[in-house]
Design an enzyme around this catalytic site. Structure first.
Site, PDB file in Angstrom:
ATOM      1  N   SER A   1      30.545  58.110  18.990  1.00  0.00           N
ATOM      2  CA  SER A   1      31.144  57.712  20.061  1.00  0.00           C
ATOM      3  C   SER A   1      32.722  58.211  19.741  1.00  0.00           C
ATOM      4  CB  SER A   1      31.537  56.063  19.876  1.00  0.00           C
ATOM      5  OG  SER A   1      32.128  55.753  19.033  1.00  0.00           O
ATOM      6  N   ASP A   2      33.519  58.079  20.918  1.00  0.00           N
ATOM      7  CA  ASP A   2      34.915  58.360  20.598  1.00  0.00           C
ATOM      8  C   ASP A   2      35.413  57.071  19.672  1.00  0.00           C
ATOM      9  OD1 ASP A   2      37.228  60.185  22.278  1.00  0.00           O
ATOM     10  OD2 ASP A   2      37.394  59.308  20.419  1.00  0.00           O
ATOM     11  N   TRP A   3      36.747  57.019  19.347  1.00  0.00           N
ATOM     12  CA  TRP A   3      37.544  56.242  18.460  1.00  0.00           C
ATOM     13  C   TRP A   3      37.385  54.519  19.364  1.00  0.00           C
ATOM     14  CZ3 TRP A   3      40.340  56.929  13.945  1.00  0.00           C
ATOM     15  CH2 TRP A   3      41.016  55.731  13.513  1.00  0.00           C
TER      16      TRP A   3
END
Ligand code: GLC
Length: 727
Positions: A256-258
């Site tokens: 995932s992104d942050w």
């Protein structure tokens, strides 16, 4: 079954559910120390990866804990954004794209990887391949511009630089295609905003670079923050399962992104973290970056039979597979003495070489450039970016070090030696400074010089993630400074450092030359000096369209024709409208009243110290059968006085399609160094599969019909031929 598969399957059988969920969790490092909490989690097998730790001692220590103190000894992925360099900083990716040089980009990525690997990093979140046609968006700096073909070619090169040949080679690290998908279409150019993109546009414009990277074996994908047509990418099953896994057959893993999984609740897709964990895991996000919804809720979701243990095992085996491919099971430790020194001479030389080819010469009135040392007694160097080794590095330079930077001022002094007097005035404290207090001394400096080199643009903080601008002109009082200096009657050479195209139309009458250097990185100064004084000719070409005004956005070369395309004779300017304009749209077309419909500078544009003429475009056949290829040739001649590199480009247009097609599409480019007077025959080959597009049934097809084809040094080239594709 391969021994890798056997090893992973045996490991999976031994793993507890806690340990499996641990592999799916990436935690943030503690920036230079091993926190007891992180160490304890690693010991319990609850960590698969650590992000943002760059101290080699700390990384070797957490690897030691993982390998020797956890039950199964599974090593860690150590992730870091090495976007355009680690210690040696190369031009921002948008600048690298202006080189149209995959070889150089691959070398730069290789050096970036070697430097990062020497500090224990084994995974980077790059290349970013978000197509964007909106320079208001701060992250346009991070990608390769507006065109899927150019972006794909350059992204493959960058990936190969990071991963080398299947991670065989000193310093090879895993790379990551991001941000899947369509993030560059963020509404109004504001970061993290909604993206509404029709499937045909997704498939024909935004997905191709990702598909190329998937097919080329990129180690991982990153799901985007953005809401994609109502379902955020990090919880989008159609995207991550139907497209990425089922249609593309991608075998790598998705991170995932942050905190983008936890953000699903903020988007309003889910009610709480548990539902966010469900949506992301079910959609196919294999590893959660930093938020901890997986750690907190996956066990429950499996107990409730909402997720299956097979789904978990698939995610974990993909993560273990990369660790195996990286050789981490054989050795997870890094010995810095195995690696070359950071920012060594070889690395810095390449950093300069890529700047030489990334800068784009946009104006050169009366051939004022290159400057000749023999004809100068004094040079004024003005501007807040002329001597700032930090700002020239650009966005995403976590581990860069301005102490290695060589600024324009340093390099110009070095270039001219003692024979020419340098009059340096900063003029503004920074690029946002509105004070004109130093204008007088700047003017004095120019008046006492033969020529002025003015270095302006954007500080790096005005570019990059979450740093978007609603006005993309020169910030602060920079325009006023140029107008003040242009009144001195000396040639004004404007050097721009920026992370995006800027709207510069209003200052063009005040300058004699314009060299666009993006944020050039550590060795920006020496390269820019070499270009200004003619040791090297500029050869860069724009990877993104420059608008005249922000109101033209989105403006890009491969637009659709529309039913009333803009033409010169249908363009009326507001001032040309009679006092009382009756209501009419007859004879009107797709233009604005208050600005010409053309861009300030088009995609593929760039001047050099050579002059290039293209002639004699031909095809080796009038008709090409589907499944076969065709050759298109032309000649290019350097009719100028100086040797230079020219990047020749090939464009096509499919005149009639099952859906409307762009008026031009880049399908090839090549670079040639030509002496004055030298002519080179250009030959491009196209296969009919290169002409395929997703039609209204979302089927990738090449349709029979008439095609136009162009060759030239810019997307506006008029040198045209045609051919027909037949069944
Ligand atoms: C950031 C970015 C992403 C980056 C990640 C880790 O928010 O969106 O590109 O790789 O977090 O730093």
């Amino acid at each position: 079954m391969s021994d890798k598969k056997v090893r992973i399957s045996e490991l999976l059988q031994q793993m507890t559910l806690t340990e499996k969920i641990g592999q799916m969790s990436q935690l943030s490092g503690n920036y230079g120390k091993v926190s007891e909490e992180l160490a304890a989690k690693i010991r319990r097998g609850q960590v698969g990866s650590v992000i943002n730790e760059v101290s080699l001692d700390v990384i070797n220590e957490i690897q030691r804990i993982a390998v020797t103190e956890s039950r199964l000894g599974i090593p860690l992925l150590i992730g870091r954004d090495v976007i355009h360099g680690f210690k040696t900083i190369f031009p921002i990716p948008l600048g690298q794209a202006a080189s149209w040089n995959p070889t150089l980009i691959q070398h730069a990525a290789h050096i970036s990887a070697v430097e990062a690997a020497s500090c224990g990093i084994n995974w980077t979140f790059s290349p970013m391949v978000d197509i964007s046609r909106d320079p208001r968006w701060g992250r346009v700096a991070e990608g390769f511009g507006e065109d899927p073909y150019l972006c794909s070619e350059l992204a493959i090169a960058m990936m190969q630089g990071y991963q080398q040949d299947n991670f065989n080679g000193l310093g090879a690290i895993a790379s990551c295609a991001k941000h899947f998908v369509g993030y560059g279409a963020s509404e109004s150019g504001r970061d993290y905003c909604t993206t509404n993109i029709p499937e045909s546009e997704l498939r024909n414009t935004y997905m191709p670079p990702f598909k190329k990277l998937a097919d080329a074996g990129i180690a991982s994908f990153m799901s985007s923050f953005s809401d994609l047509n109502g379902i955020p990418a990090s919880g989008n099953e159609w995207l991550l399962k139907d497209i990425l896994r089922k249609e593309w057959g991608y075998q790598g893993f998705v991170v995932s992104d942050w905190e983008s999984i936890a953000q699903l609740q903020i988007h309003g897709l889910t009610e709480n973290d548990k539902e966010s964990a469900y949506e992301a895991a079910n959609a196919g996000v294999d590893m959660e970056m930093v938020s901890n919804t997986y750690e907190k809720h996956l066990r429950e979701l499996i107990t409730e039979n909402r997720l299956s243990i097979q789904q978990i095992d698939s995610a974990v085996s993909r993560i273990l597979s990369l660790k195996h491919d990286l050789g981490l099971f054989d050795s997870a430790y890094t010995k810095q003495s195995d690696y070359p020194a950071l920012a060594n001479g070889h690395h810095l030389k390449l950093a300069k070489d890529i700047v030489l080819e990334s800068c784009v010469l946009l104006e050169n009135k009366r051939q004022v450039l290159p400057l000749s040392l023999d004809s100068l007694n004094s040079v004024a160097v003005i501007g807040p970016l002329a001597d700032d080794g930090y700002e020239q590095l650009g966005t995403w330079i976590f581990d860069g070090d301005p102490d290695y930077s060589v600024t324009c001022l340093d390099a110009i002094k070095n270039e001219v030696g003692d024979s020419i007097k340098i009059n340096y005035v900063k003029g503004l404290q920074n690029t946002r400074d509105c004070s004109q207090d130093e204008f007088h001394s700047a003017k004095e400096a120019v008046l006492s010089s033969d020529v002025a080199i003015v270095v302006l643009g954007e500080e790096s903080i005005l570019s990059g993630e979450a740093h978007c601008r609603a006005d993309i002109g020169l910030p602060g009082a920079q325009e006023a400074l140029i107008k003040t200096l242009s009144s001195c009657g000396r040639p004004i050479i404007l050097v721009v450092m920026a992370g995006r195209p800027l709207t510069l139309e209003s200052i063009l009458p005040d300058i004699d030359a314009l060299l666009y250097c993006w944020h050039p990185g550590t060795m920006g100064g020496p390269a820019i000096a070499d270009l200004l004084f003619g040791k090297h000719s500029p050869s860069g070409k724009l990877p993104i369209t420059f608008p005249r005004k922000i109101g033209q956005i989105p403006i890009y070369y491969s637009q659709k024709h529309s039913g009333k395309p803009a033409t010169e004779d249908s363009f009326i300017h507001m001032n040309d409208i009679p006092q009382r304009a009756e209501q009419t749209s007859l004879g009107m077309s797709a233009t604005h009243l208050d600005t010409h419909f053309s861009p300030l500078y088009p995609f593929g544009y760039g001047l050099s110290y050579g002059e290039f003429e293209y002639r004699d475009i031909t095809t080796n056949k009038q008709q090409v059968r589907i499944g076969e290829g065709i050759e298109i040739t032309a000649t290019v001649t350097n009719t100028g006085q100086l040797a230079a590199v020219e990047i020749s480009q090939l464009y096509i247009r499919d005149l009639v399609g099952n859906i409307t097609r762009p008026i031009k599409e880049l399908k090839g480019f090549q670079r040639n160094f030509l002496q004055p007077g030298e002519t080179r025959k250009l030959c491009f080959s196209i296969h009919t599969k290169d002409l395929a597009f997703y039609n209204r049934k979302m089927k990738l097809t090449t349709e029979p019909g008439l095609f136009h084809v162009w060759i030239g040094g810019c997307s506006t080239t008029k040198l045209q031929a045609e051919f027909e594709v037949v069944k």
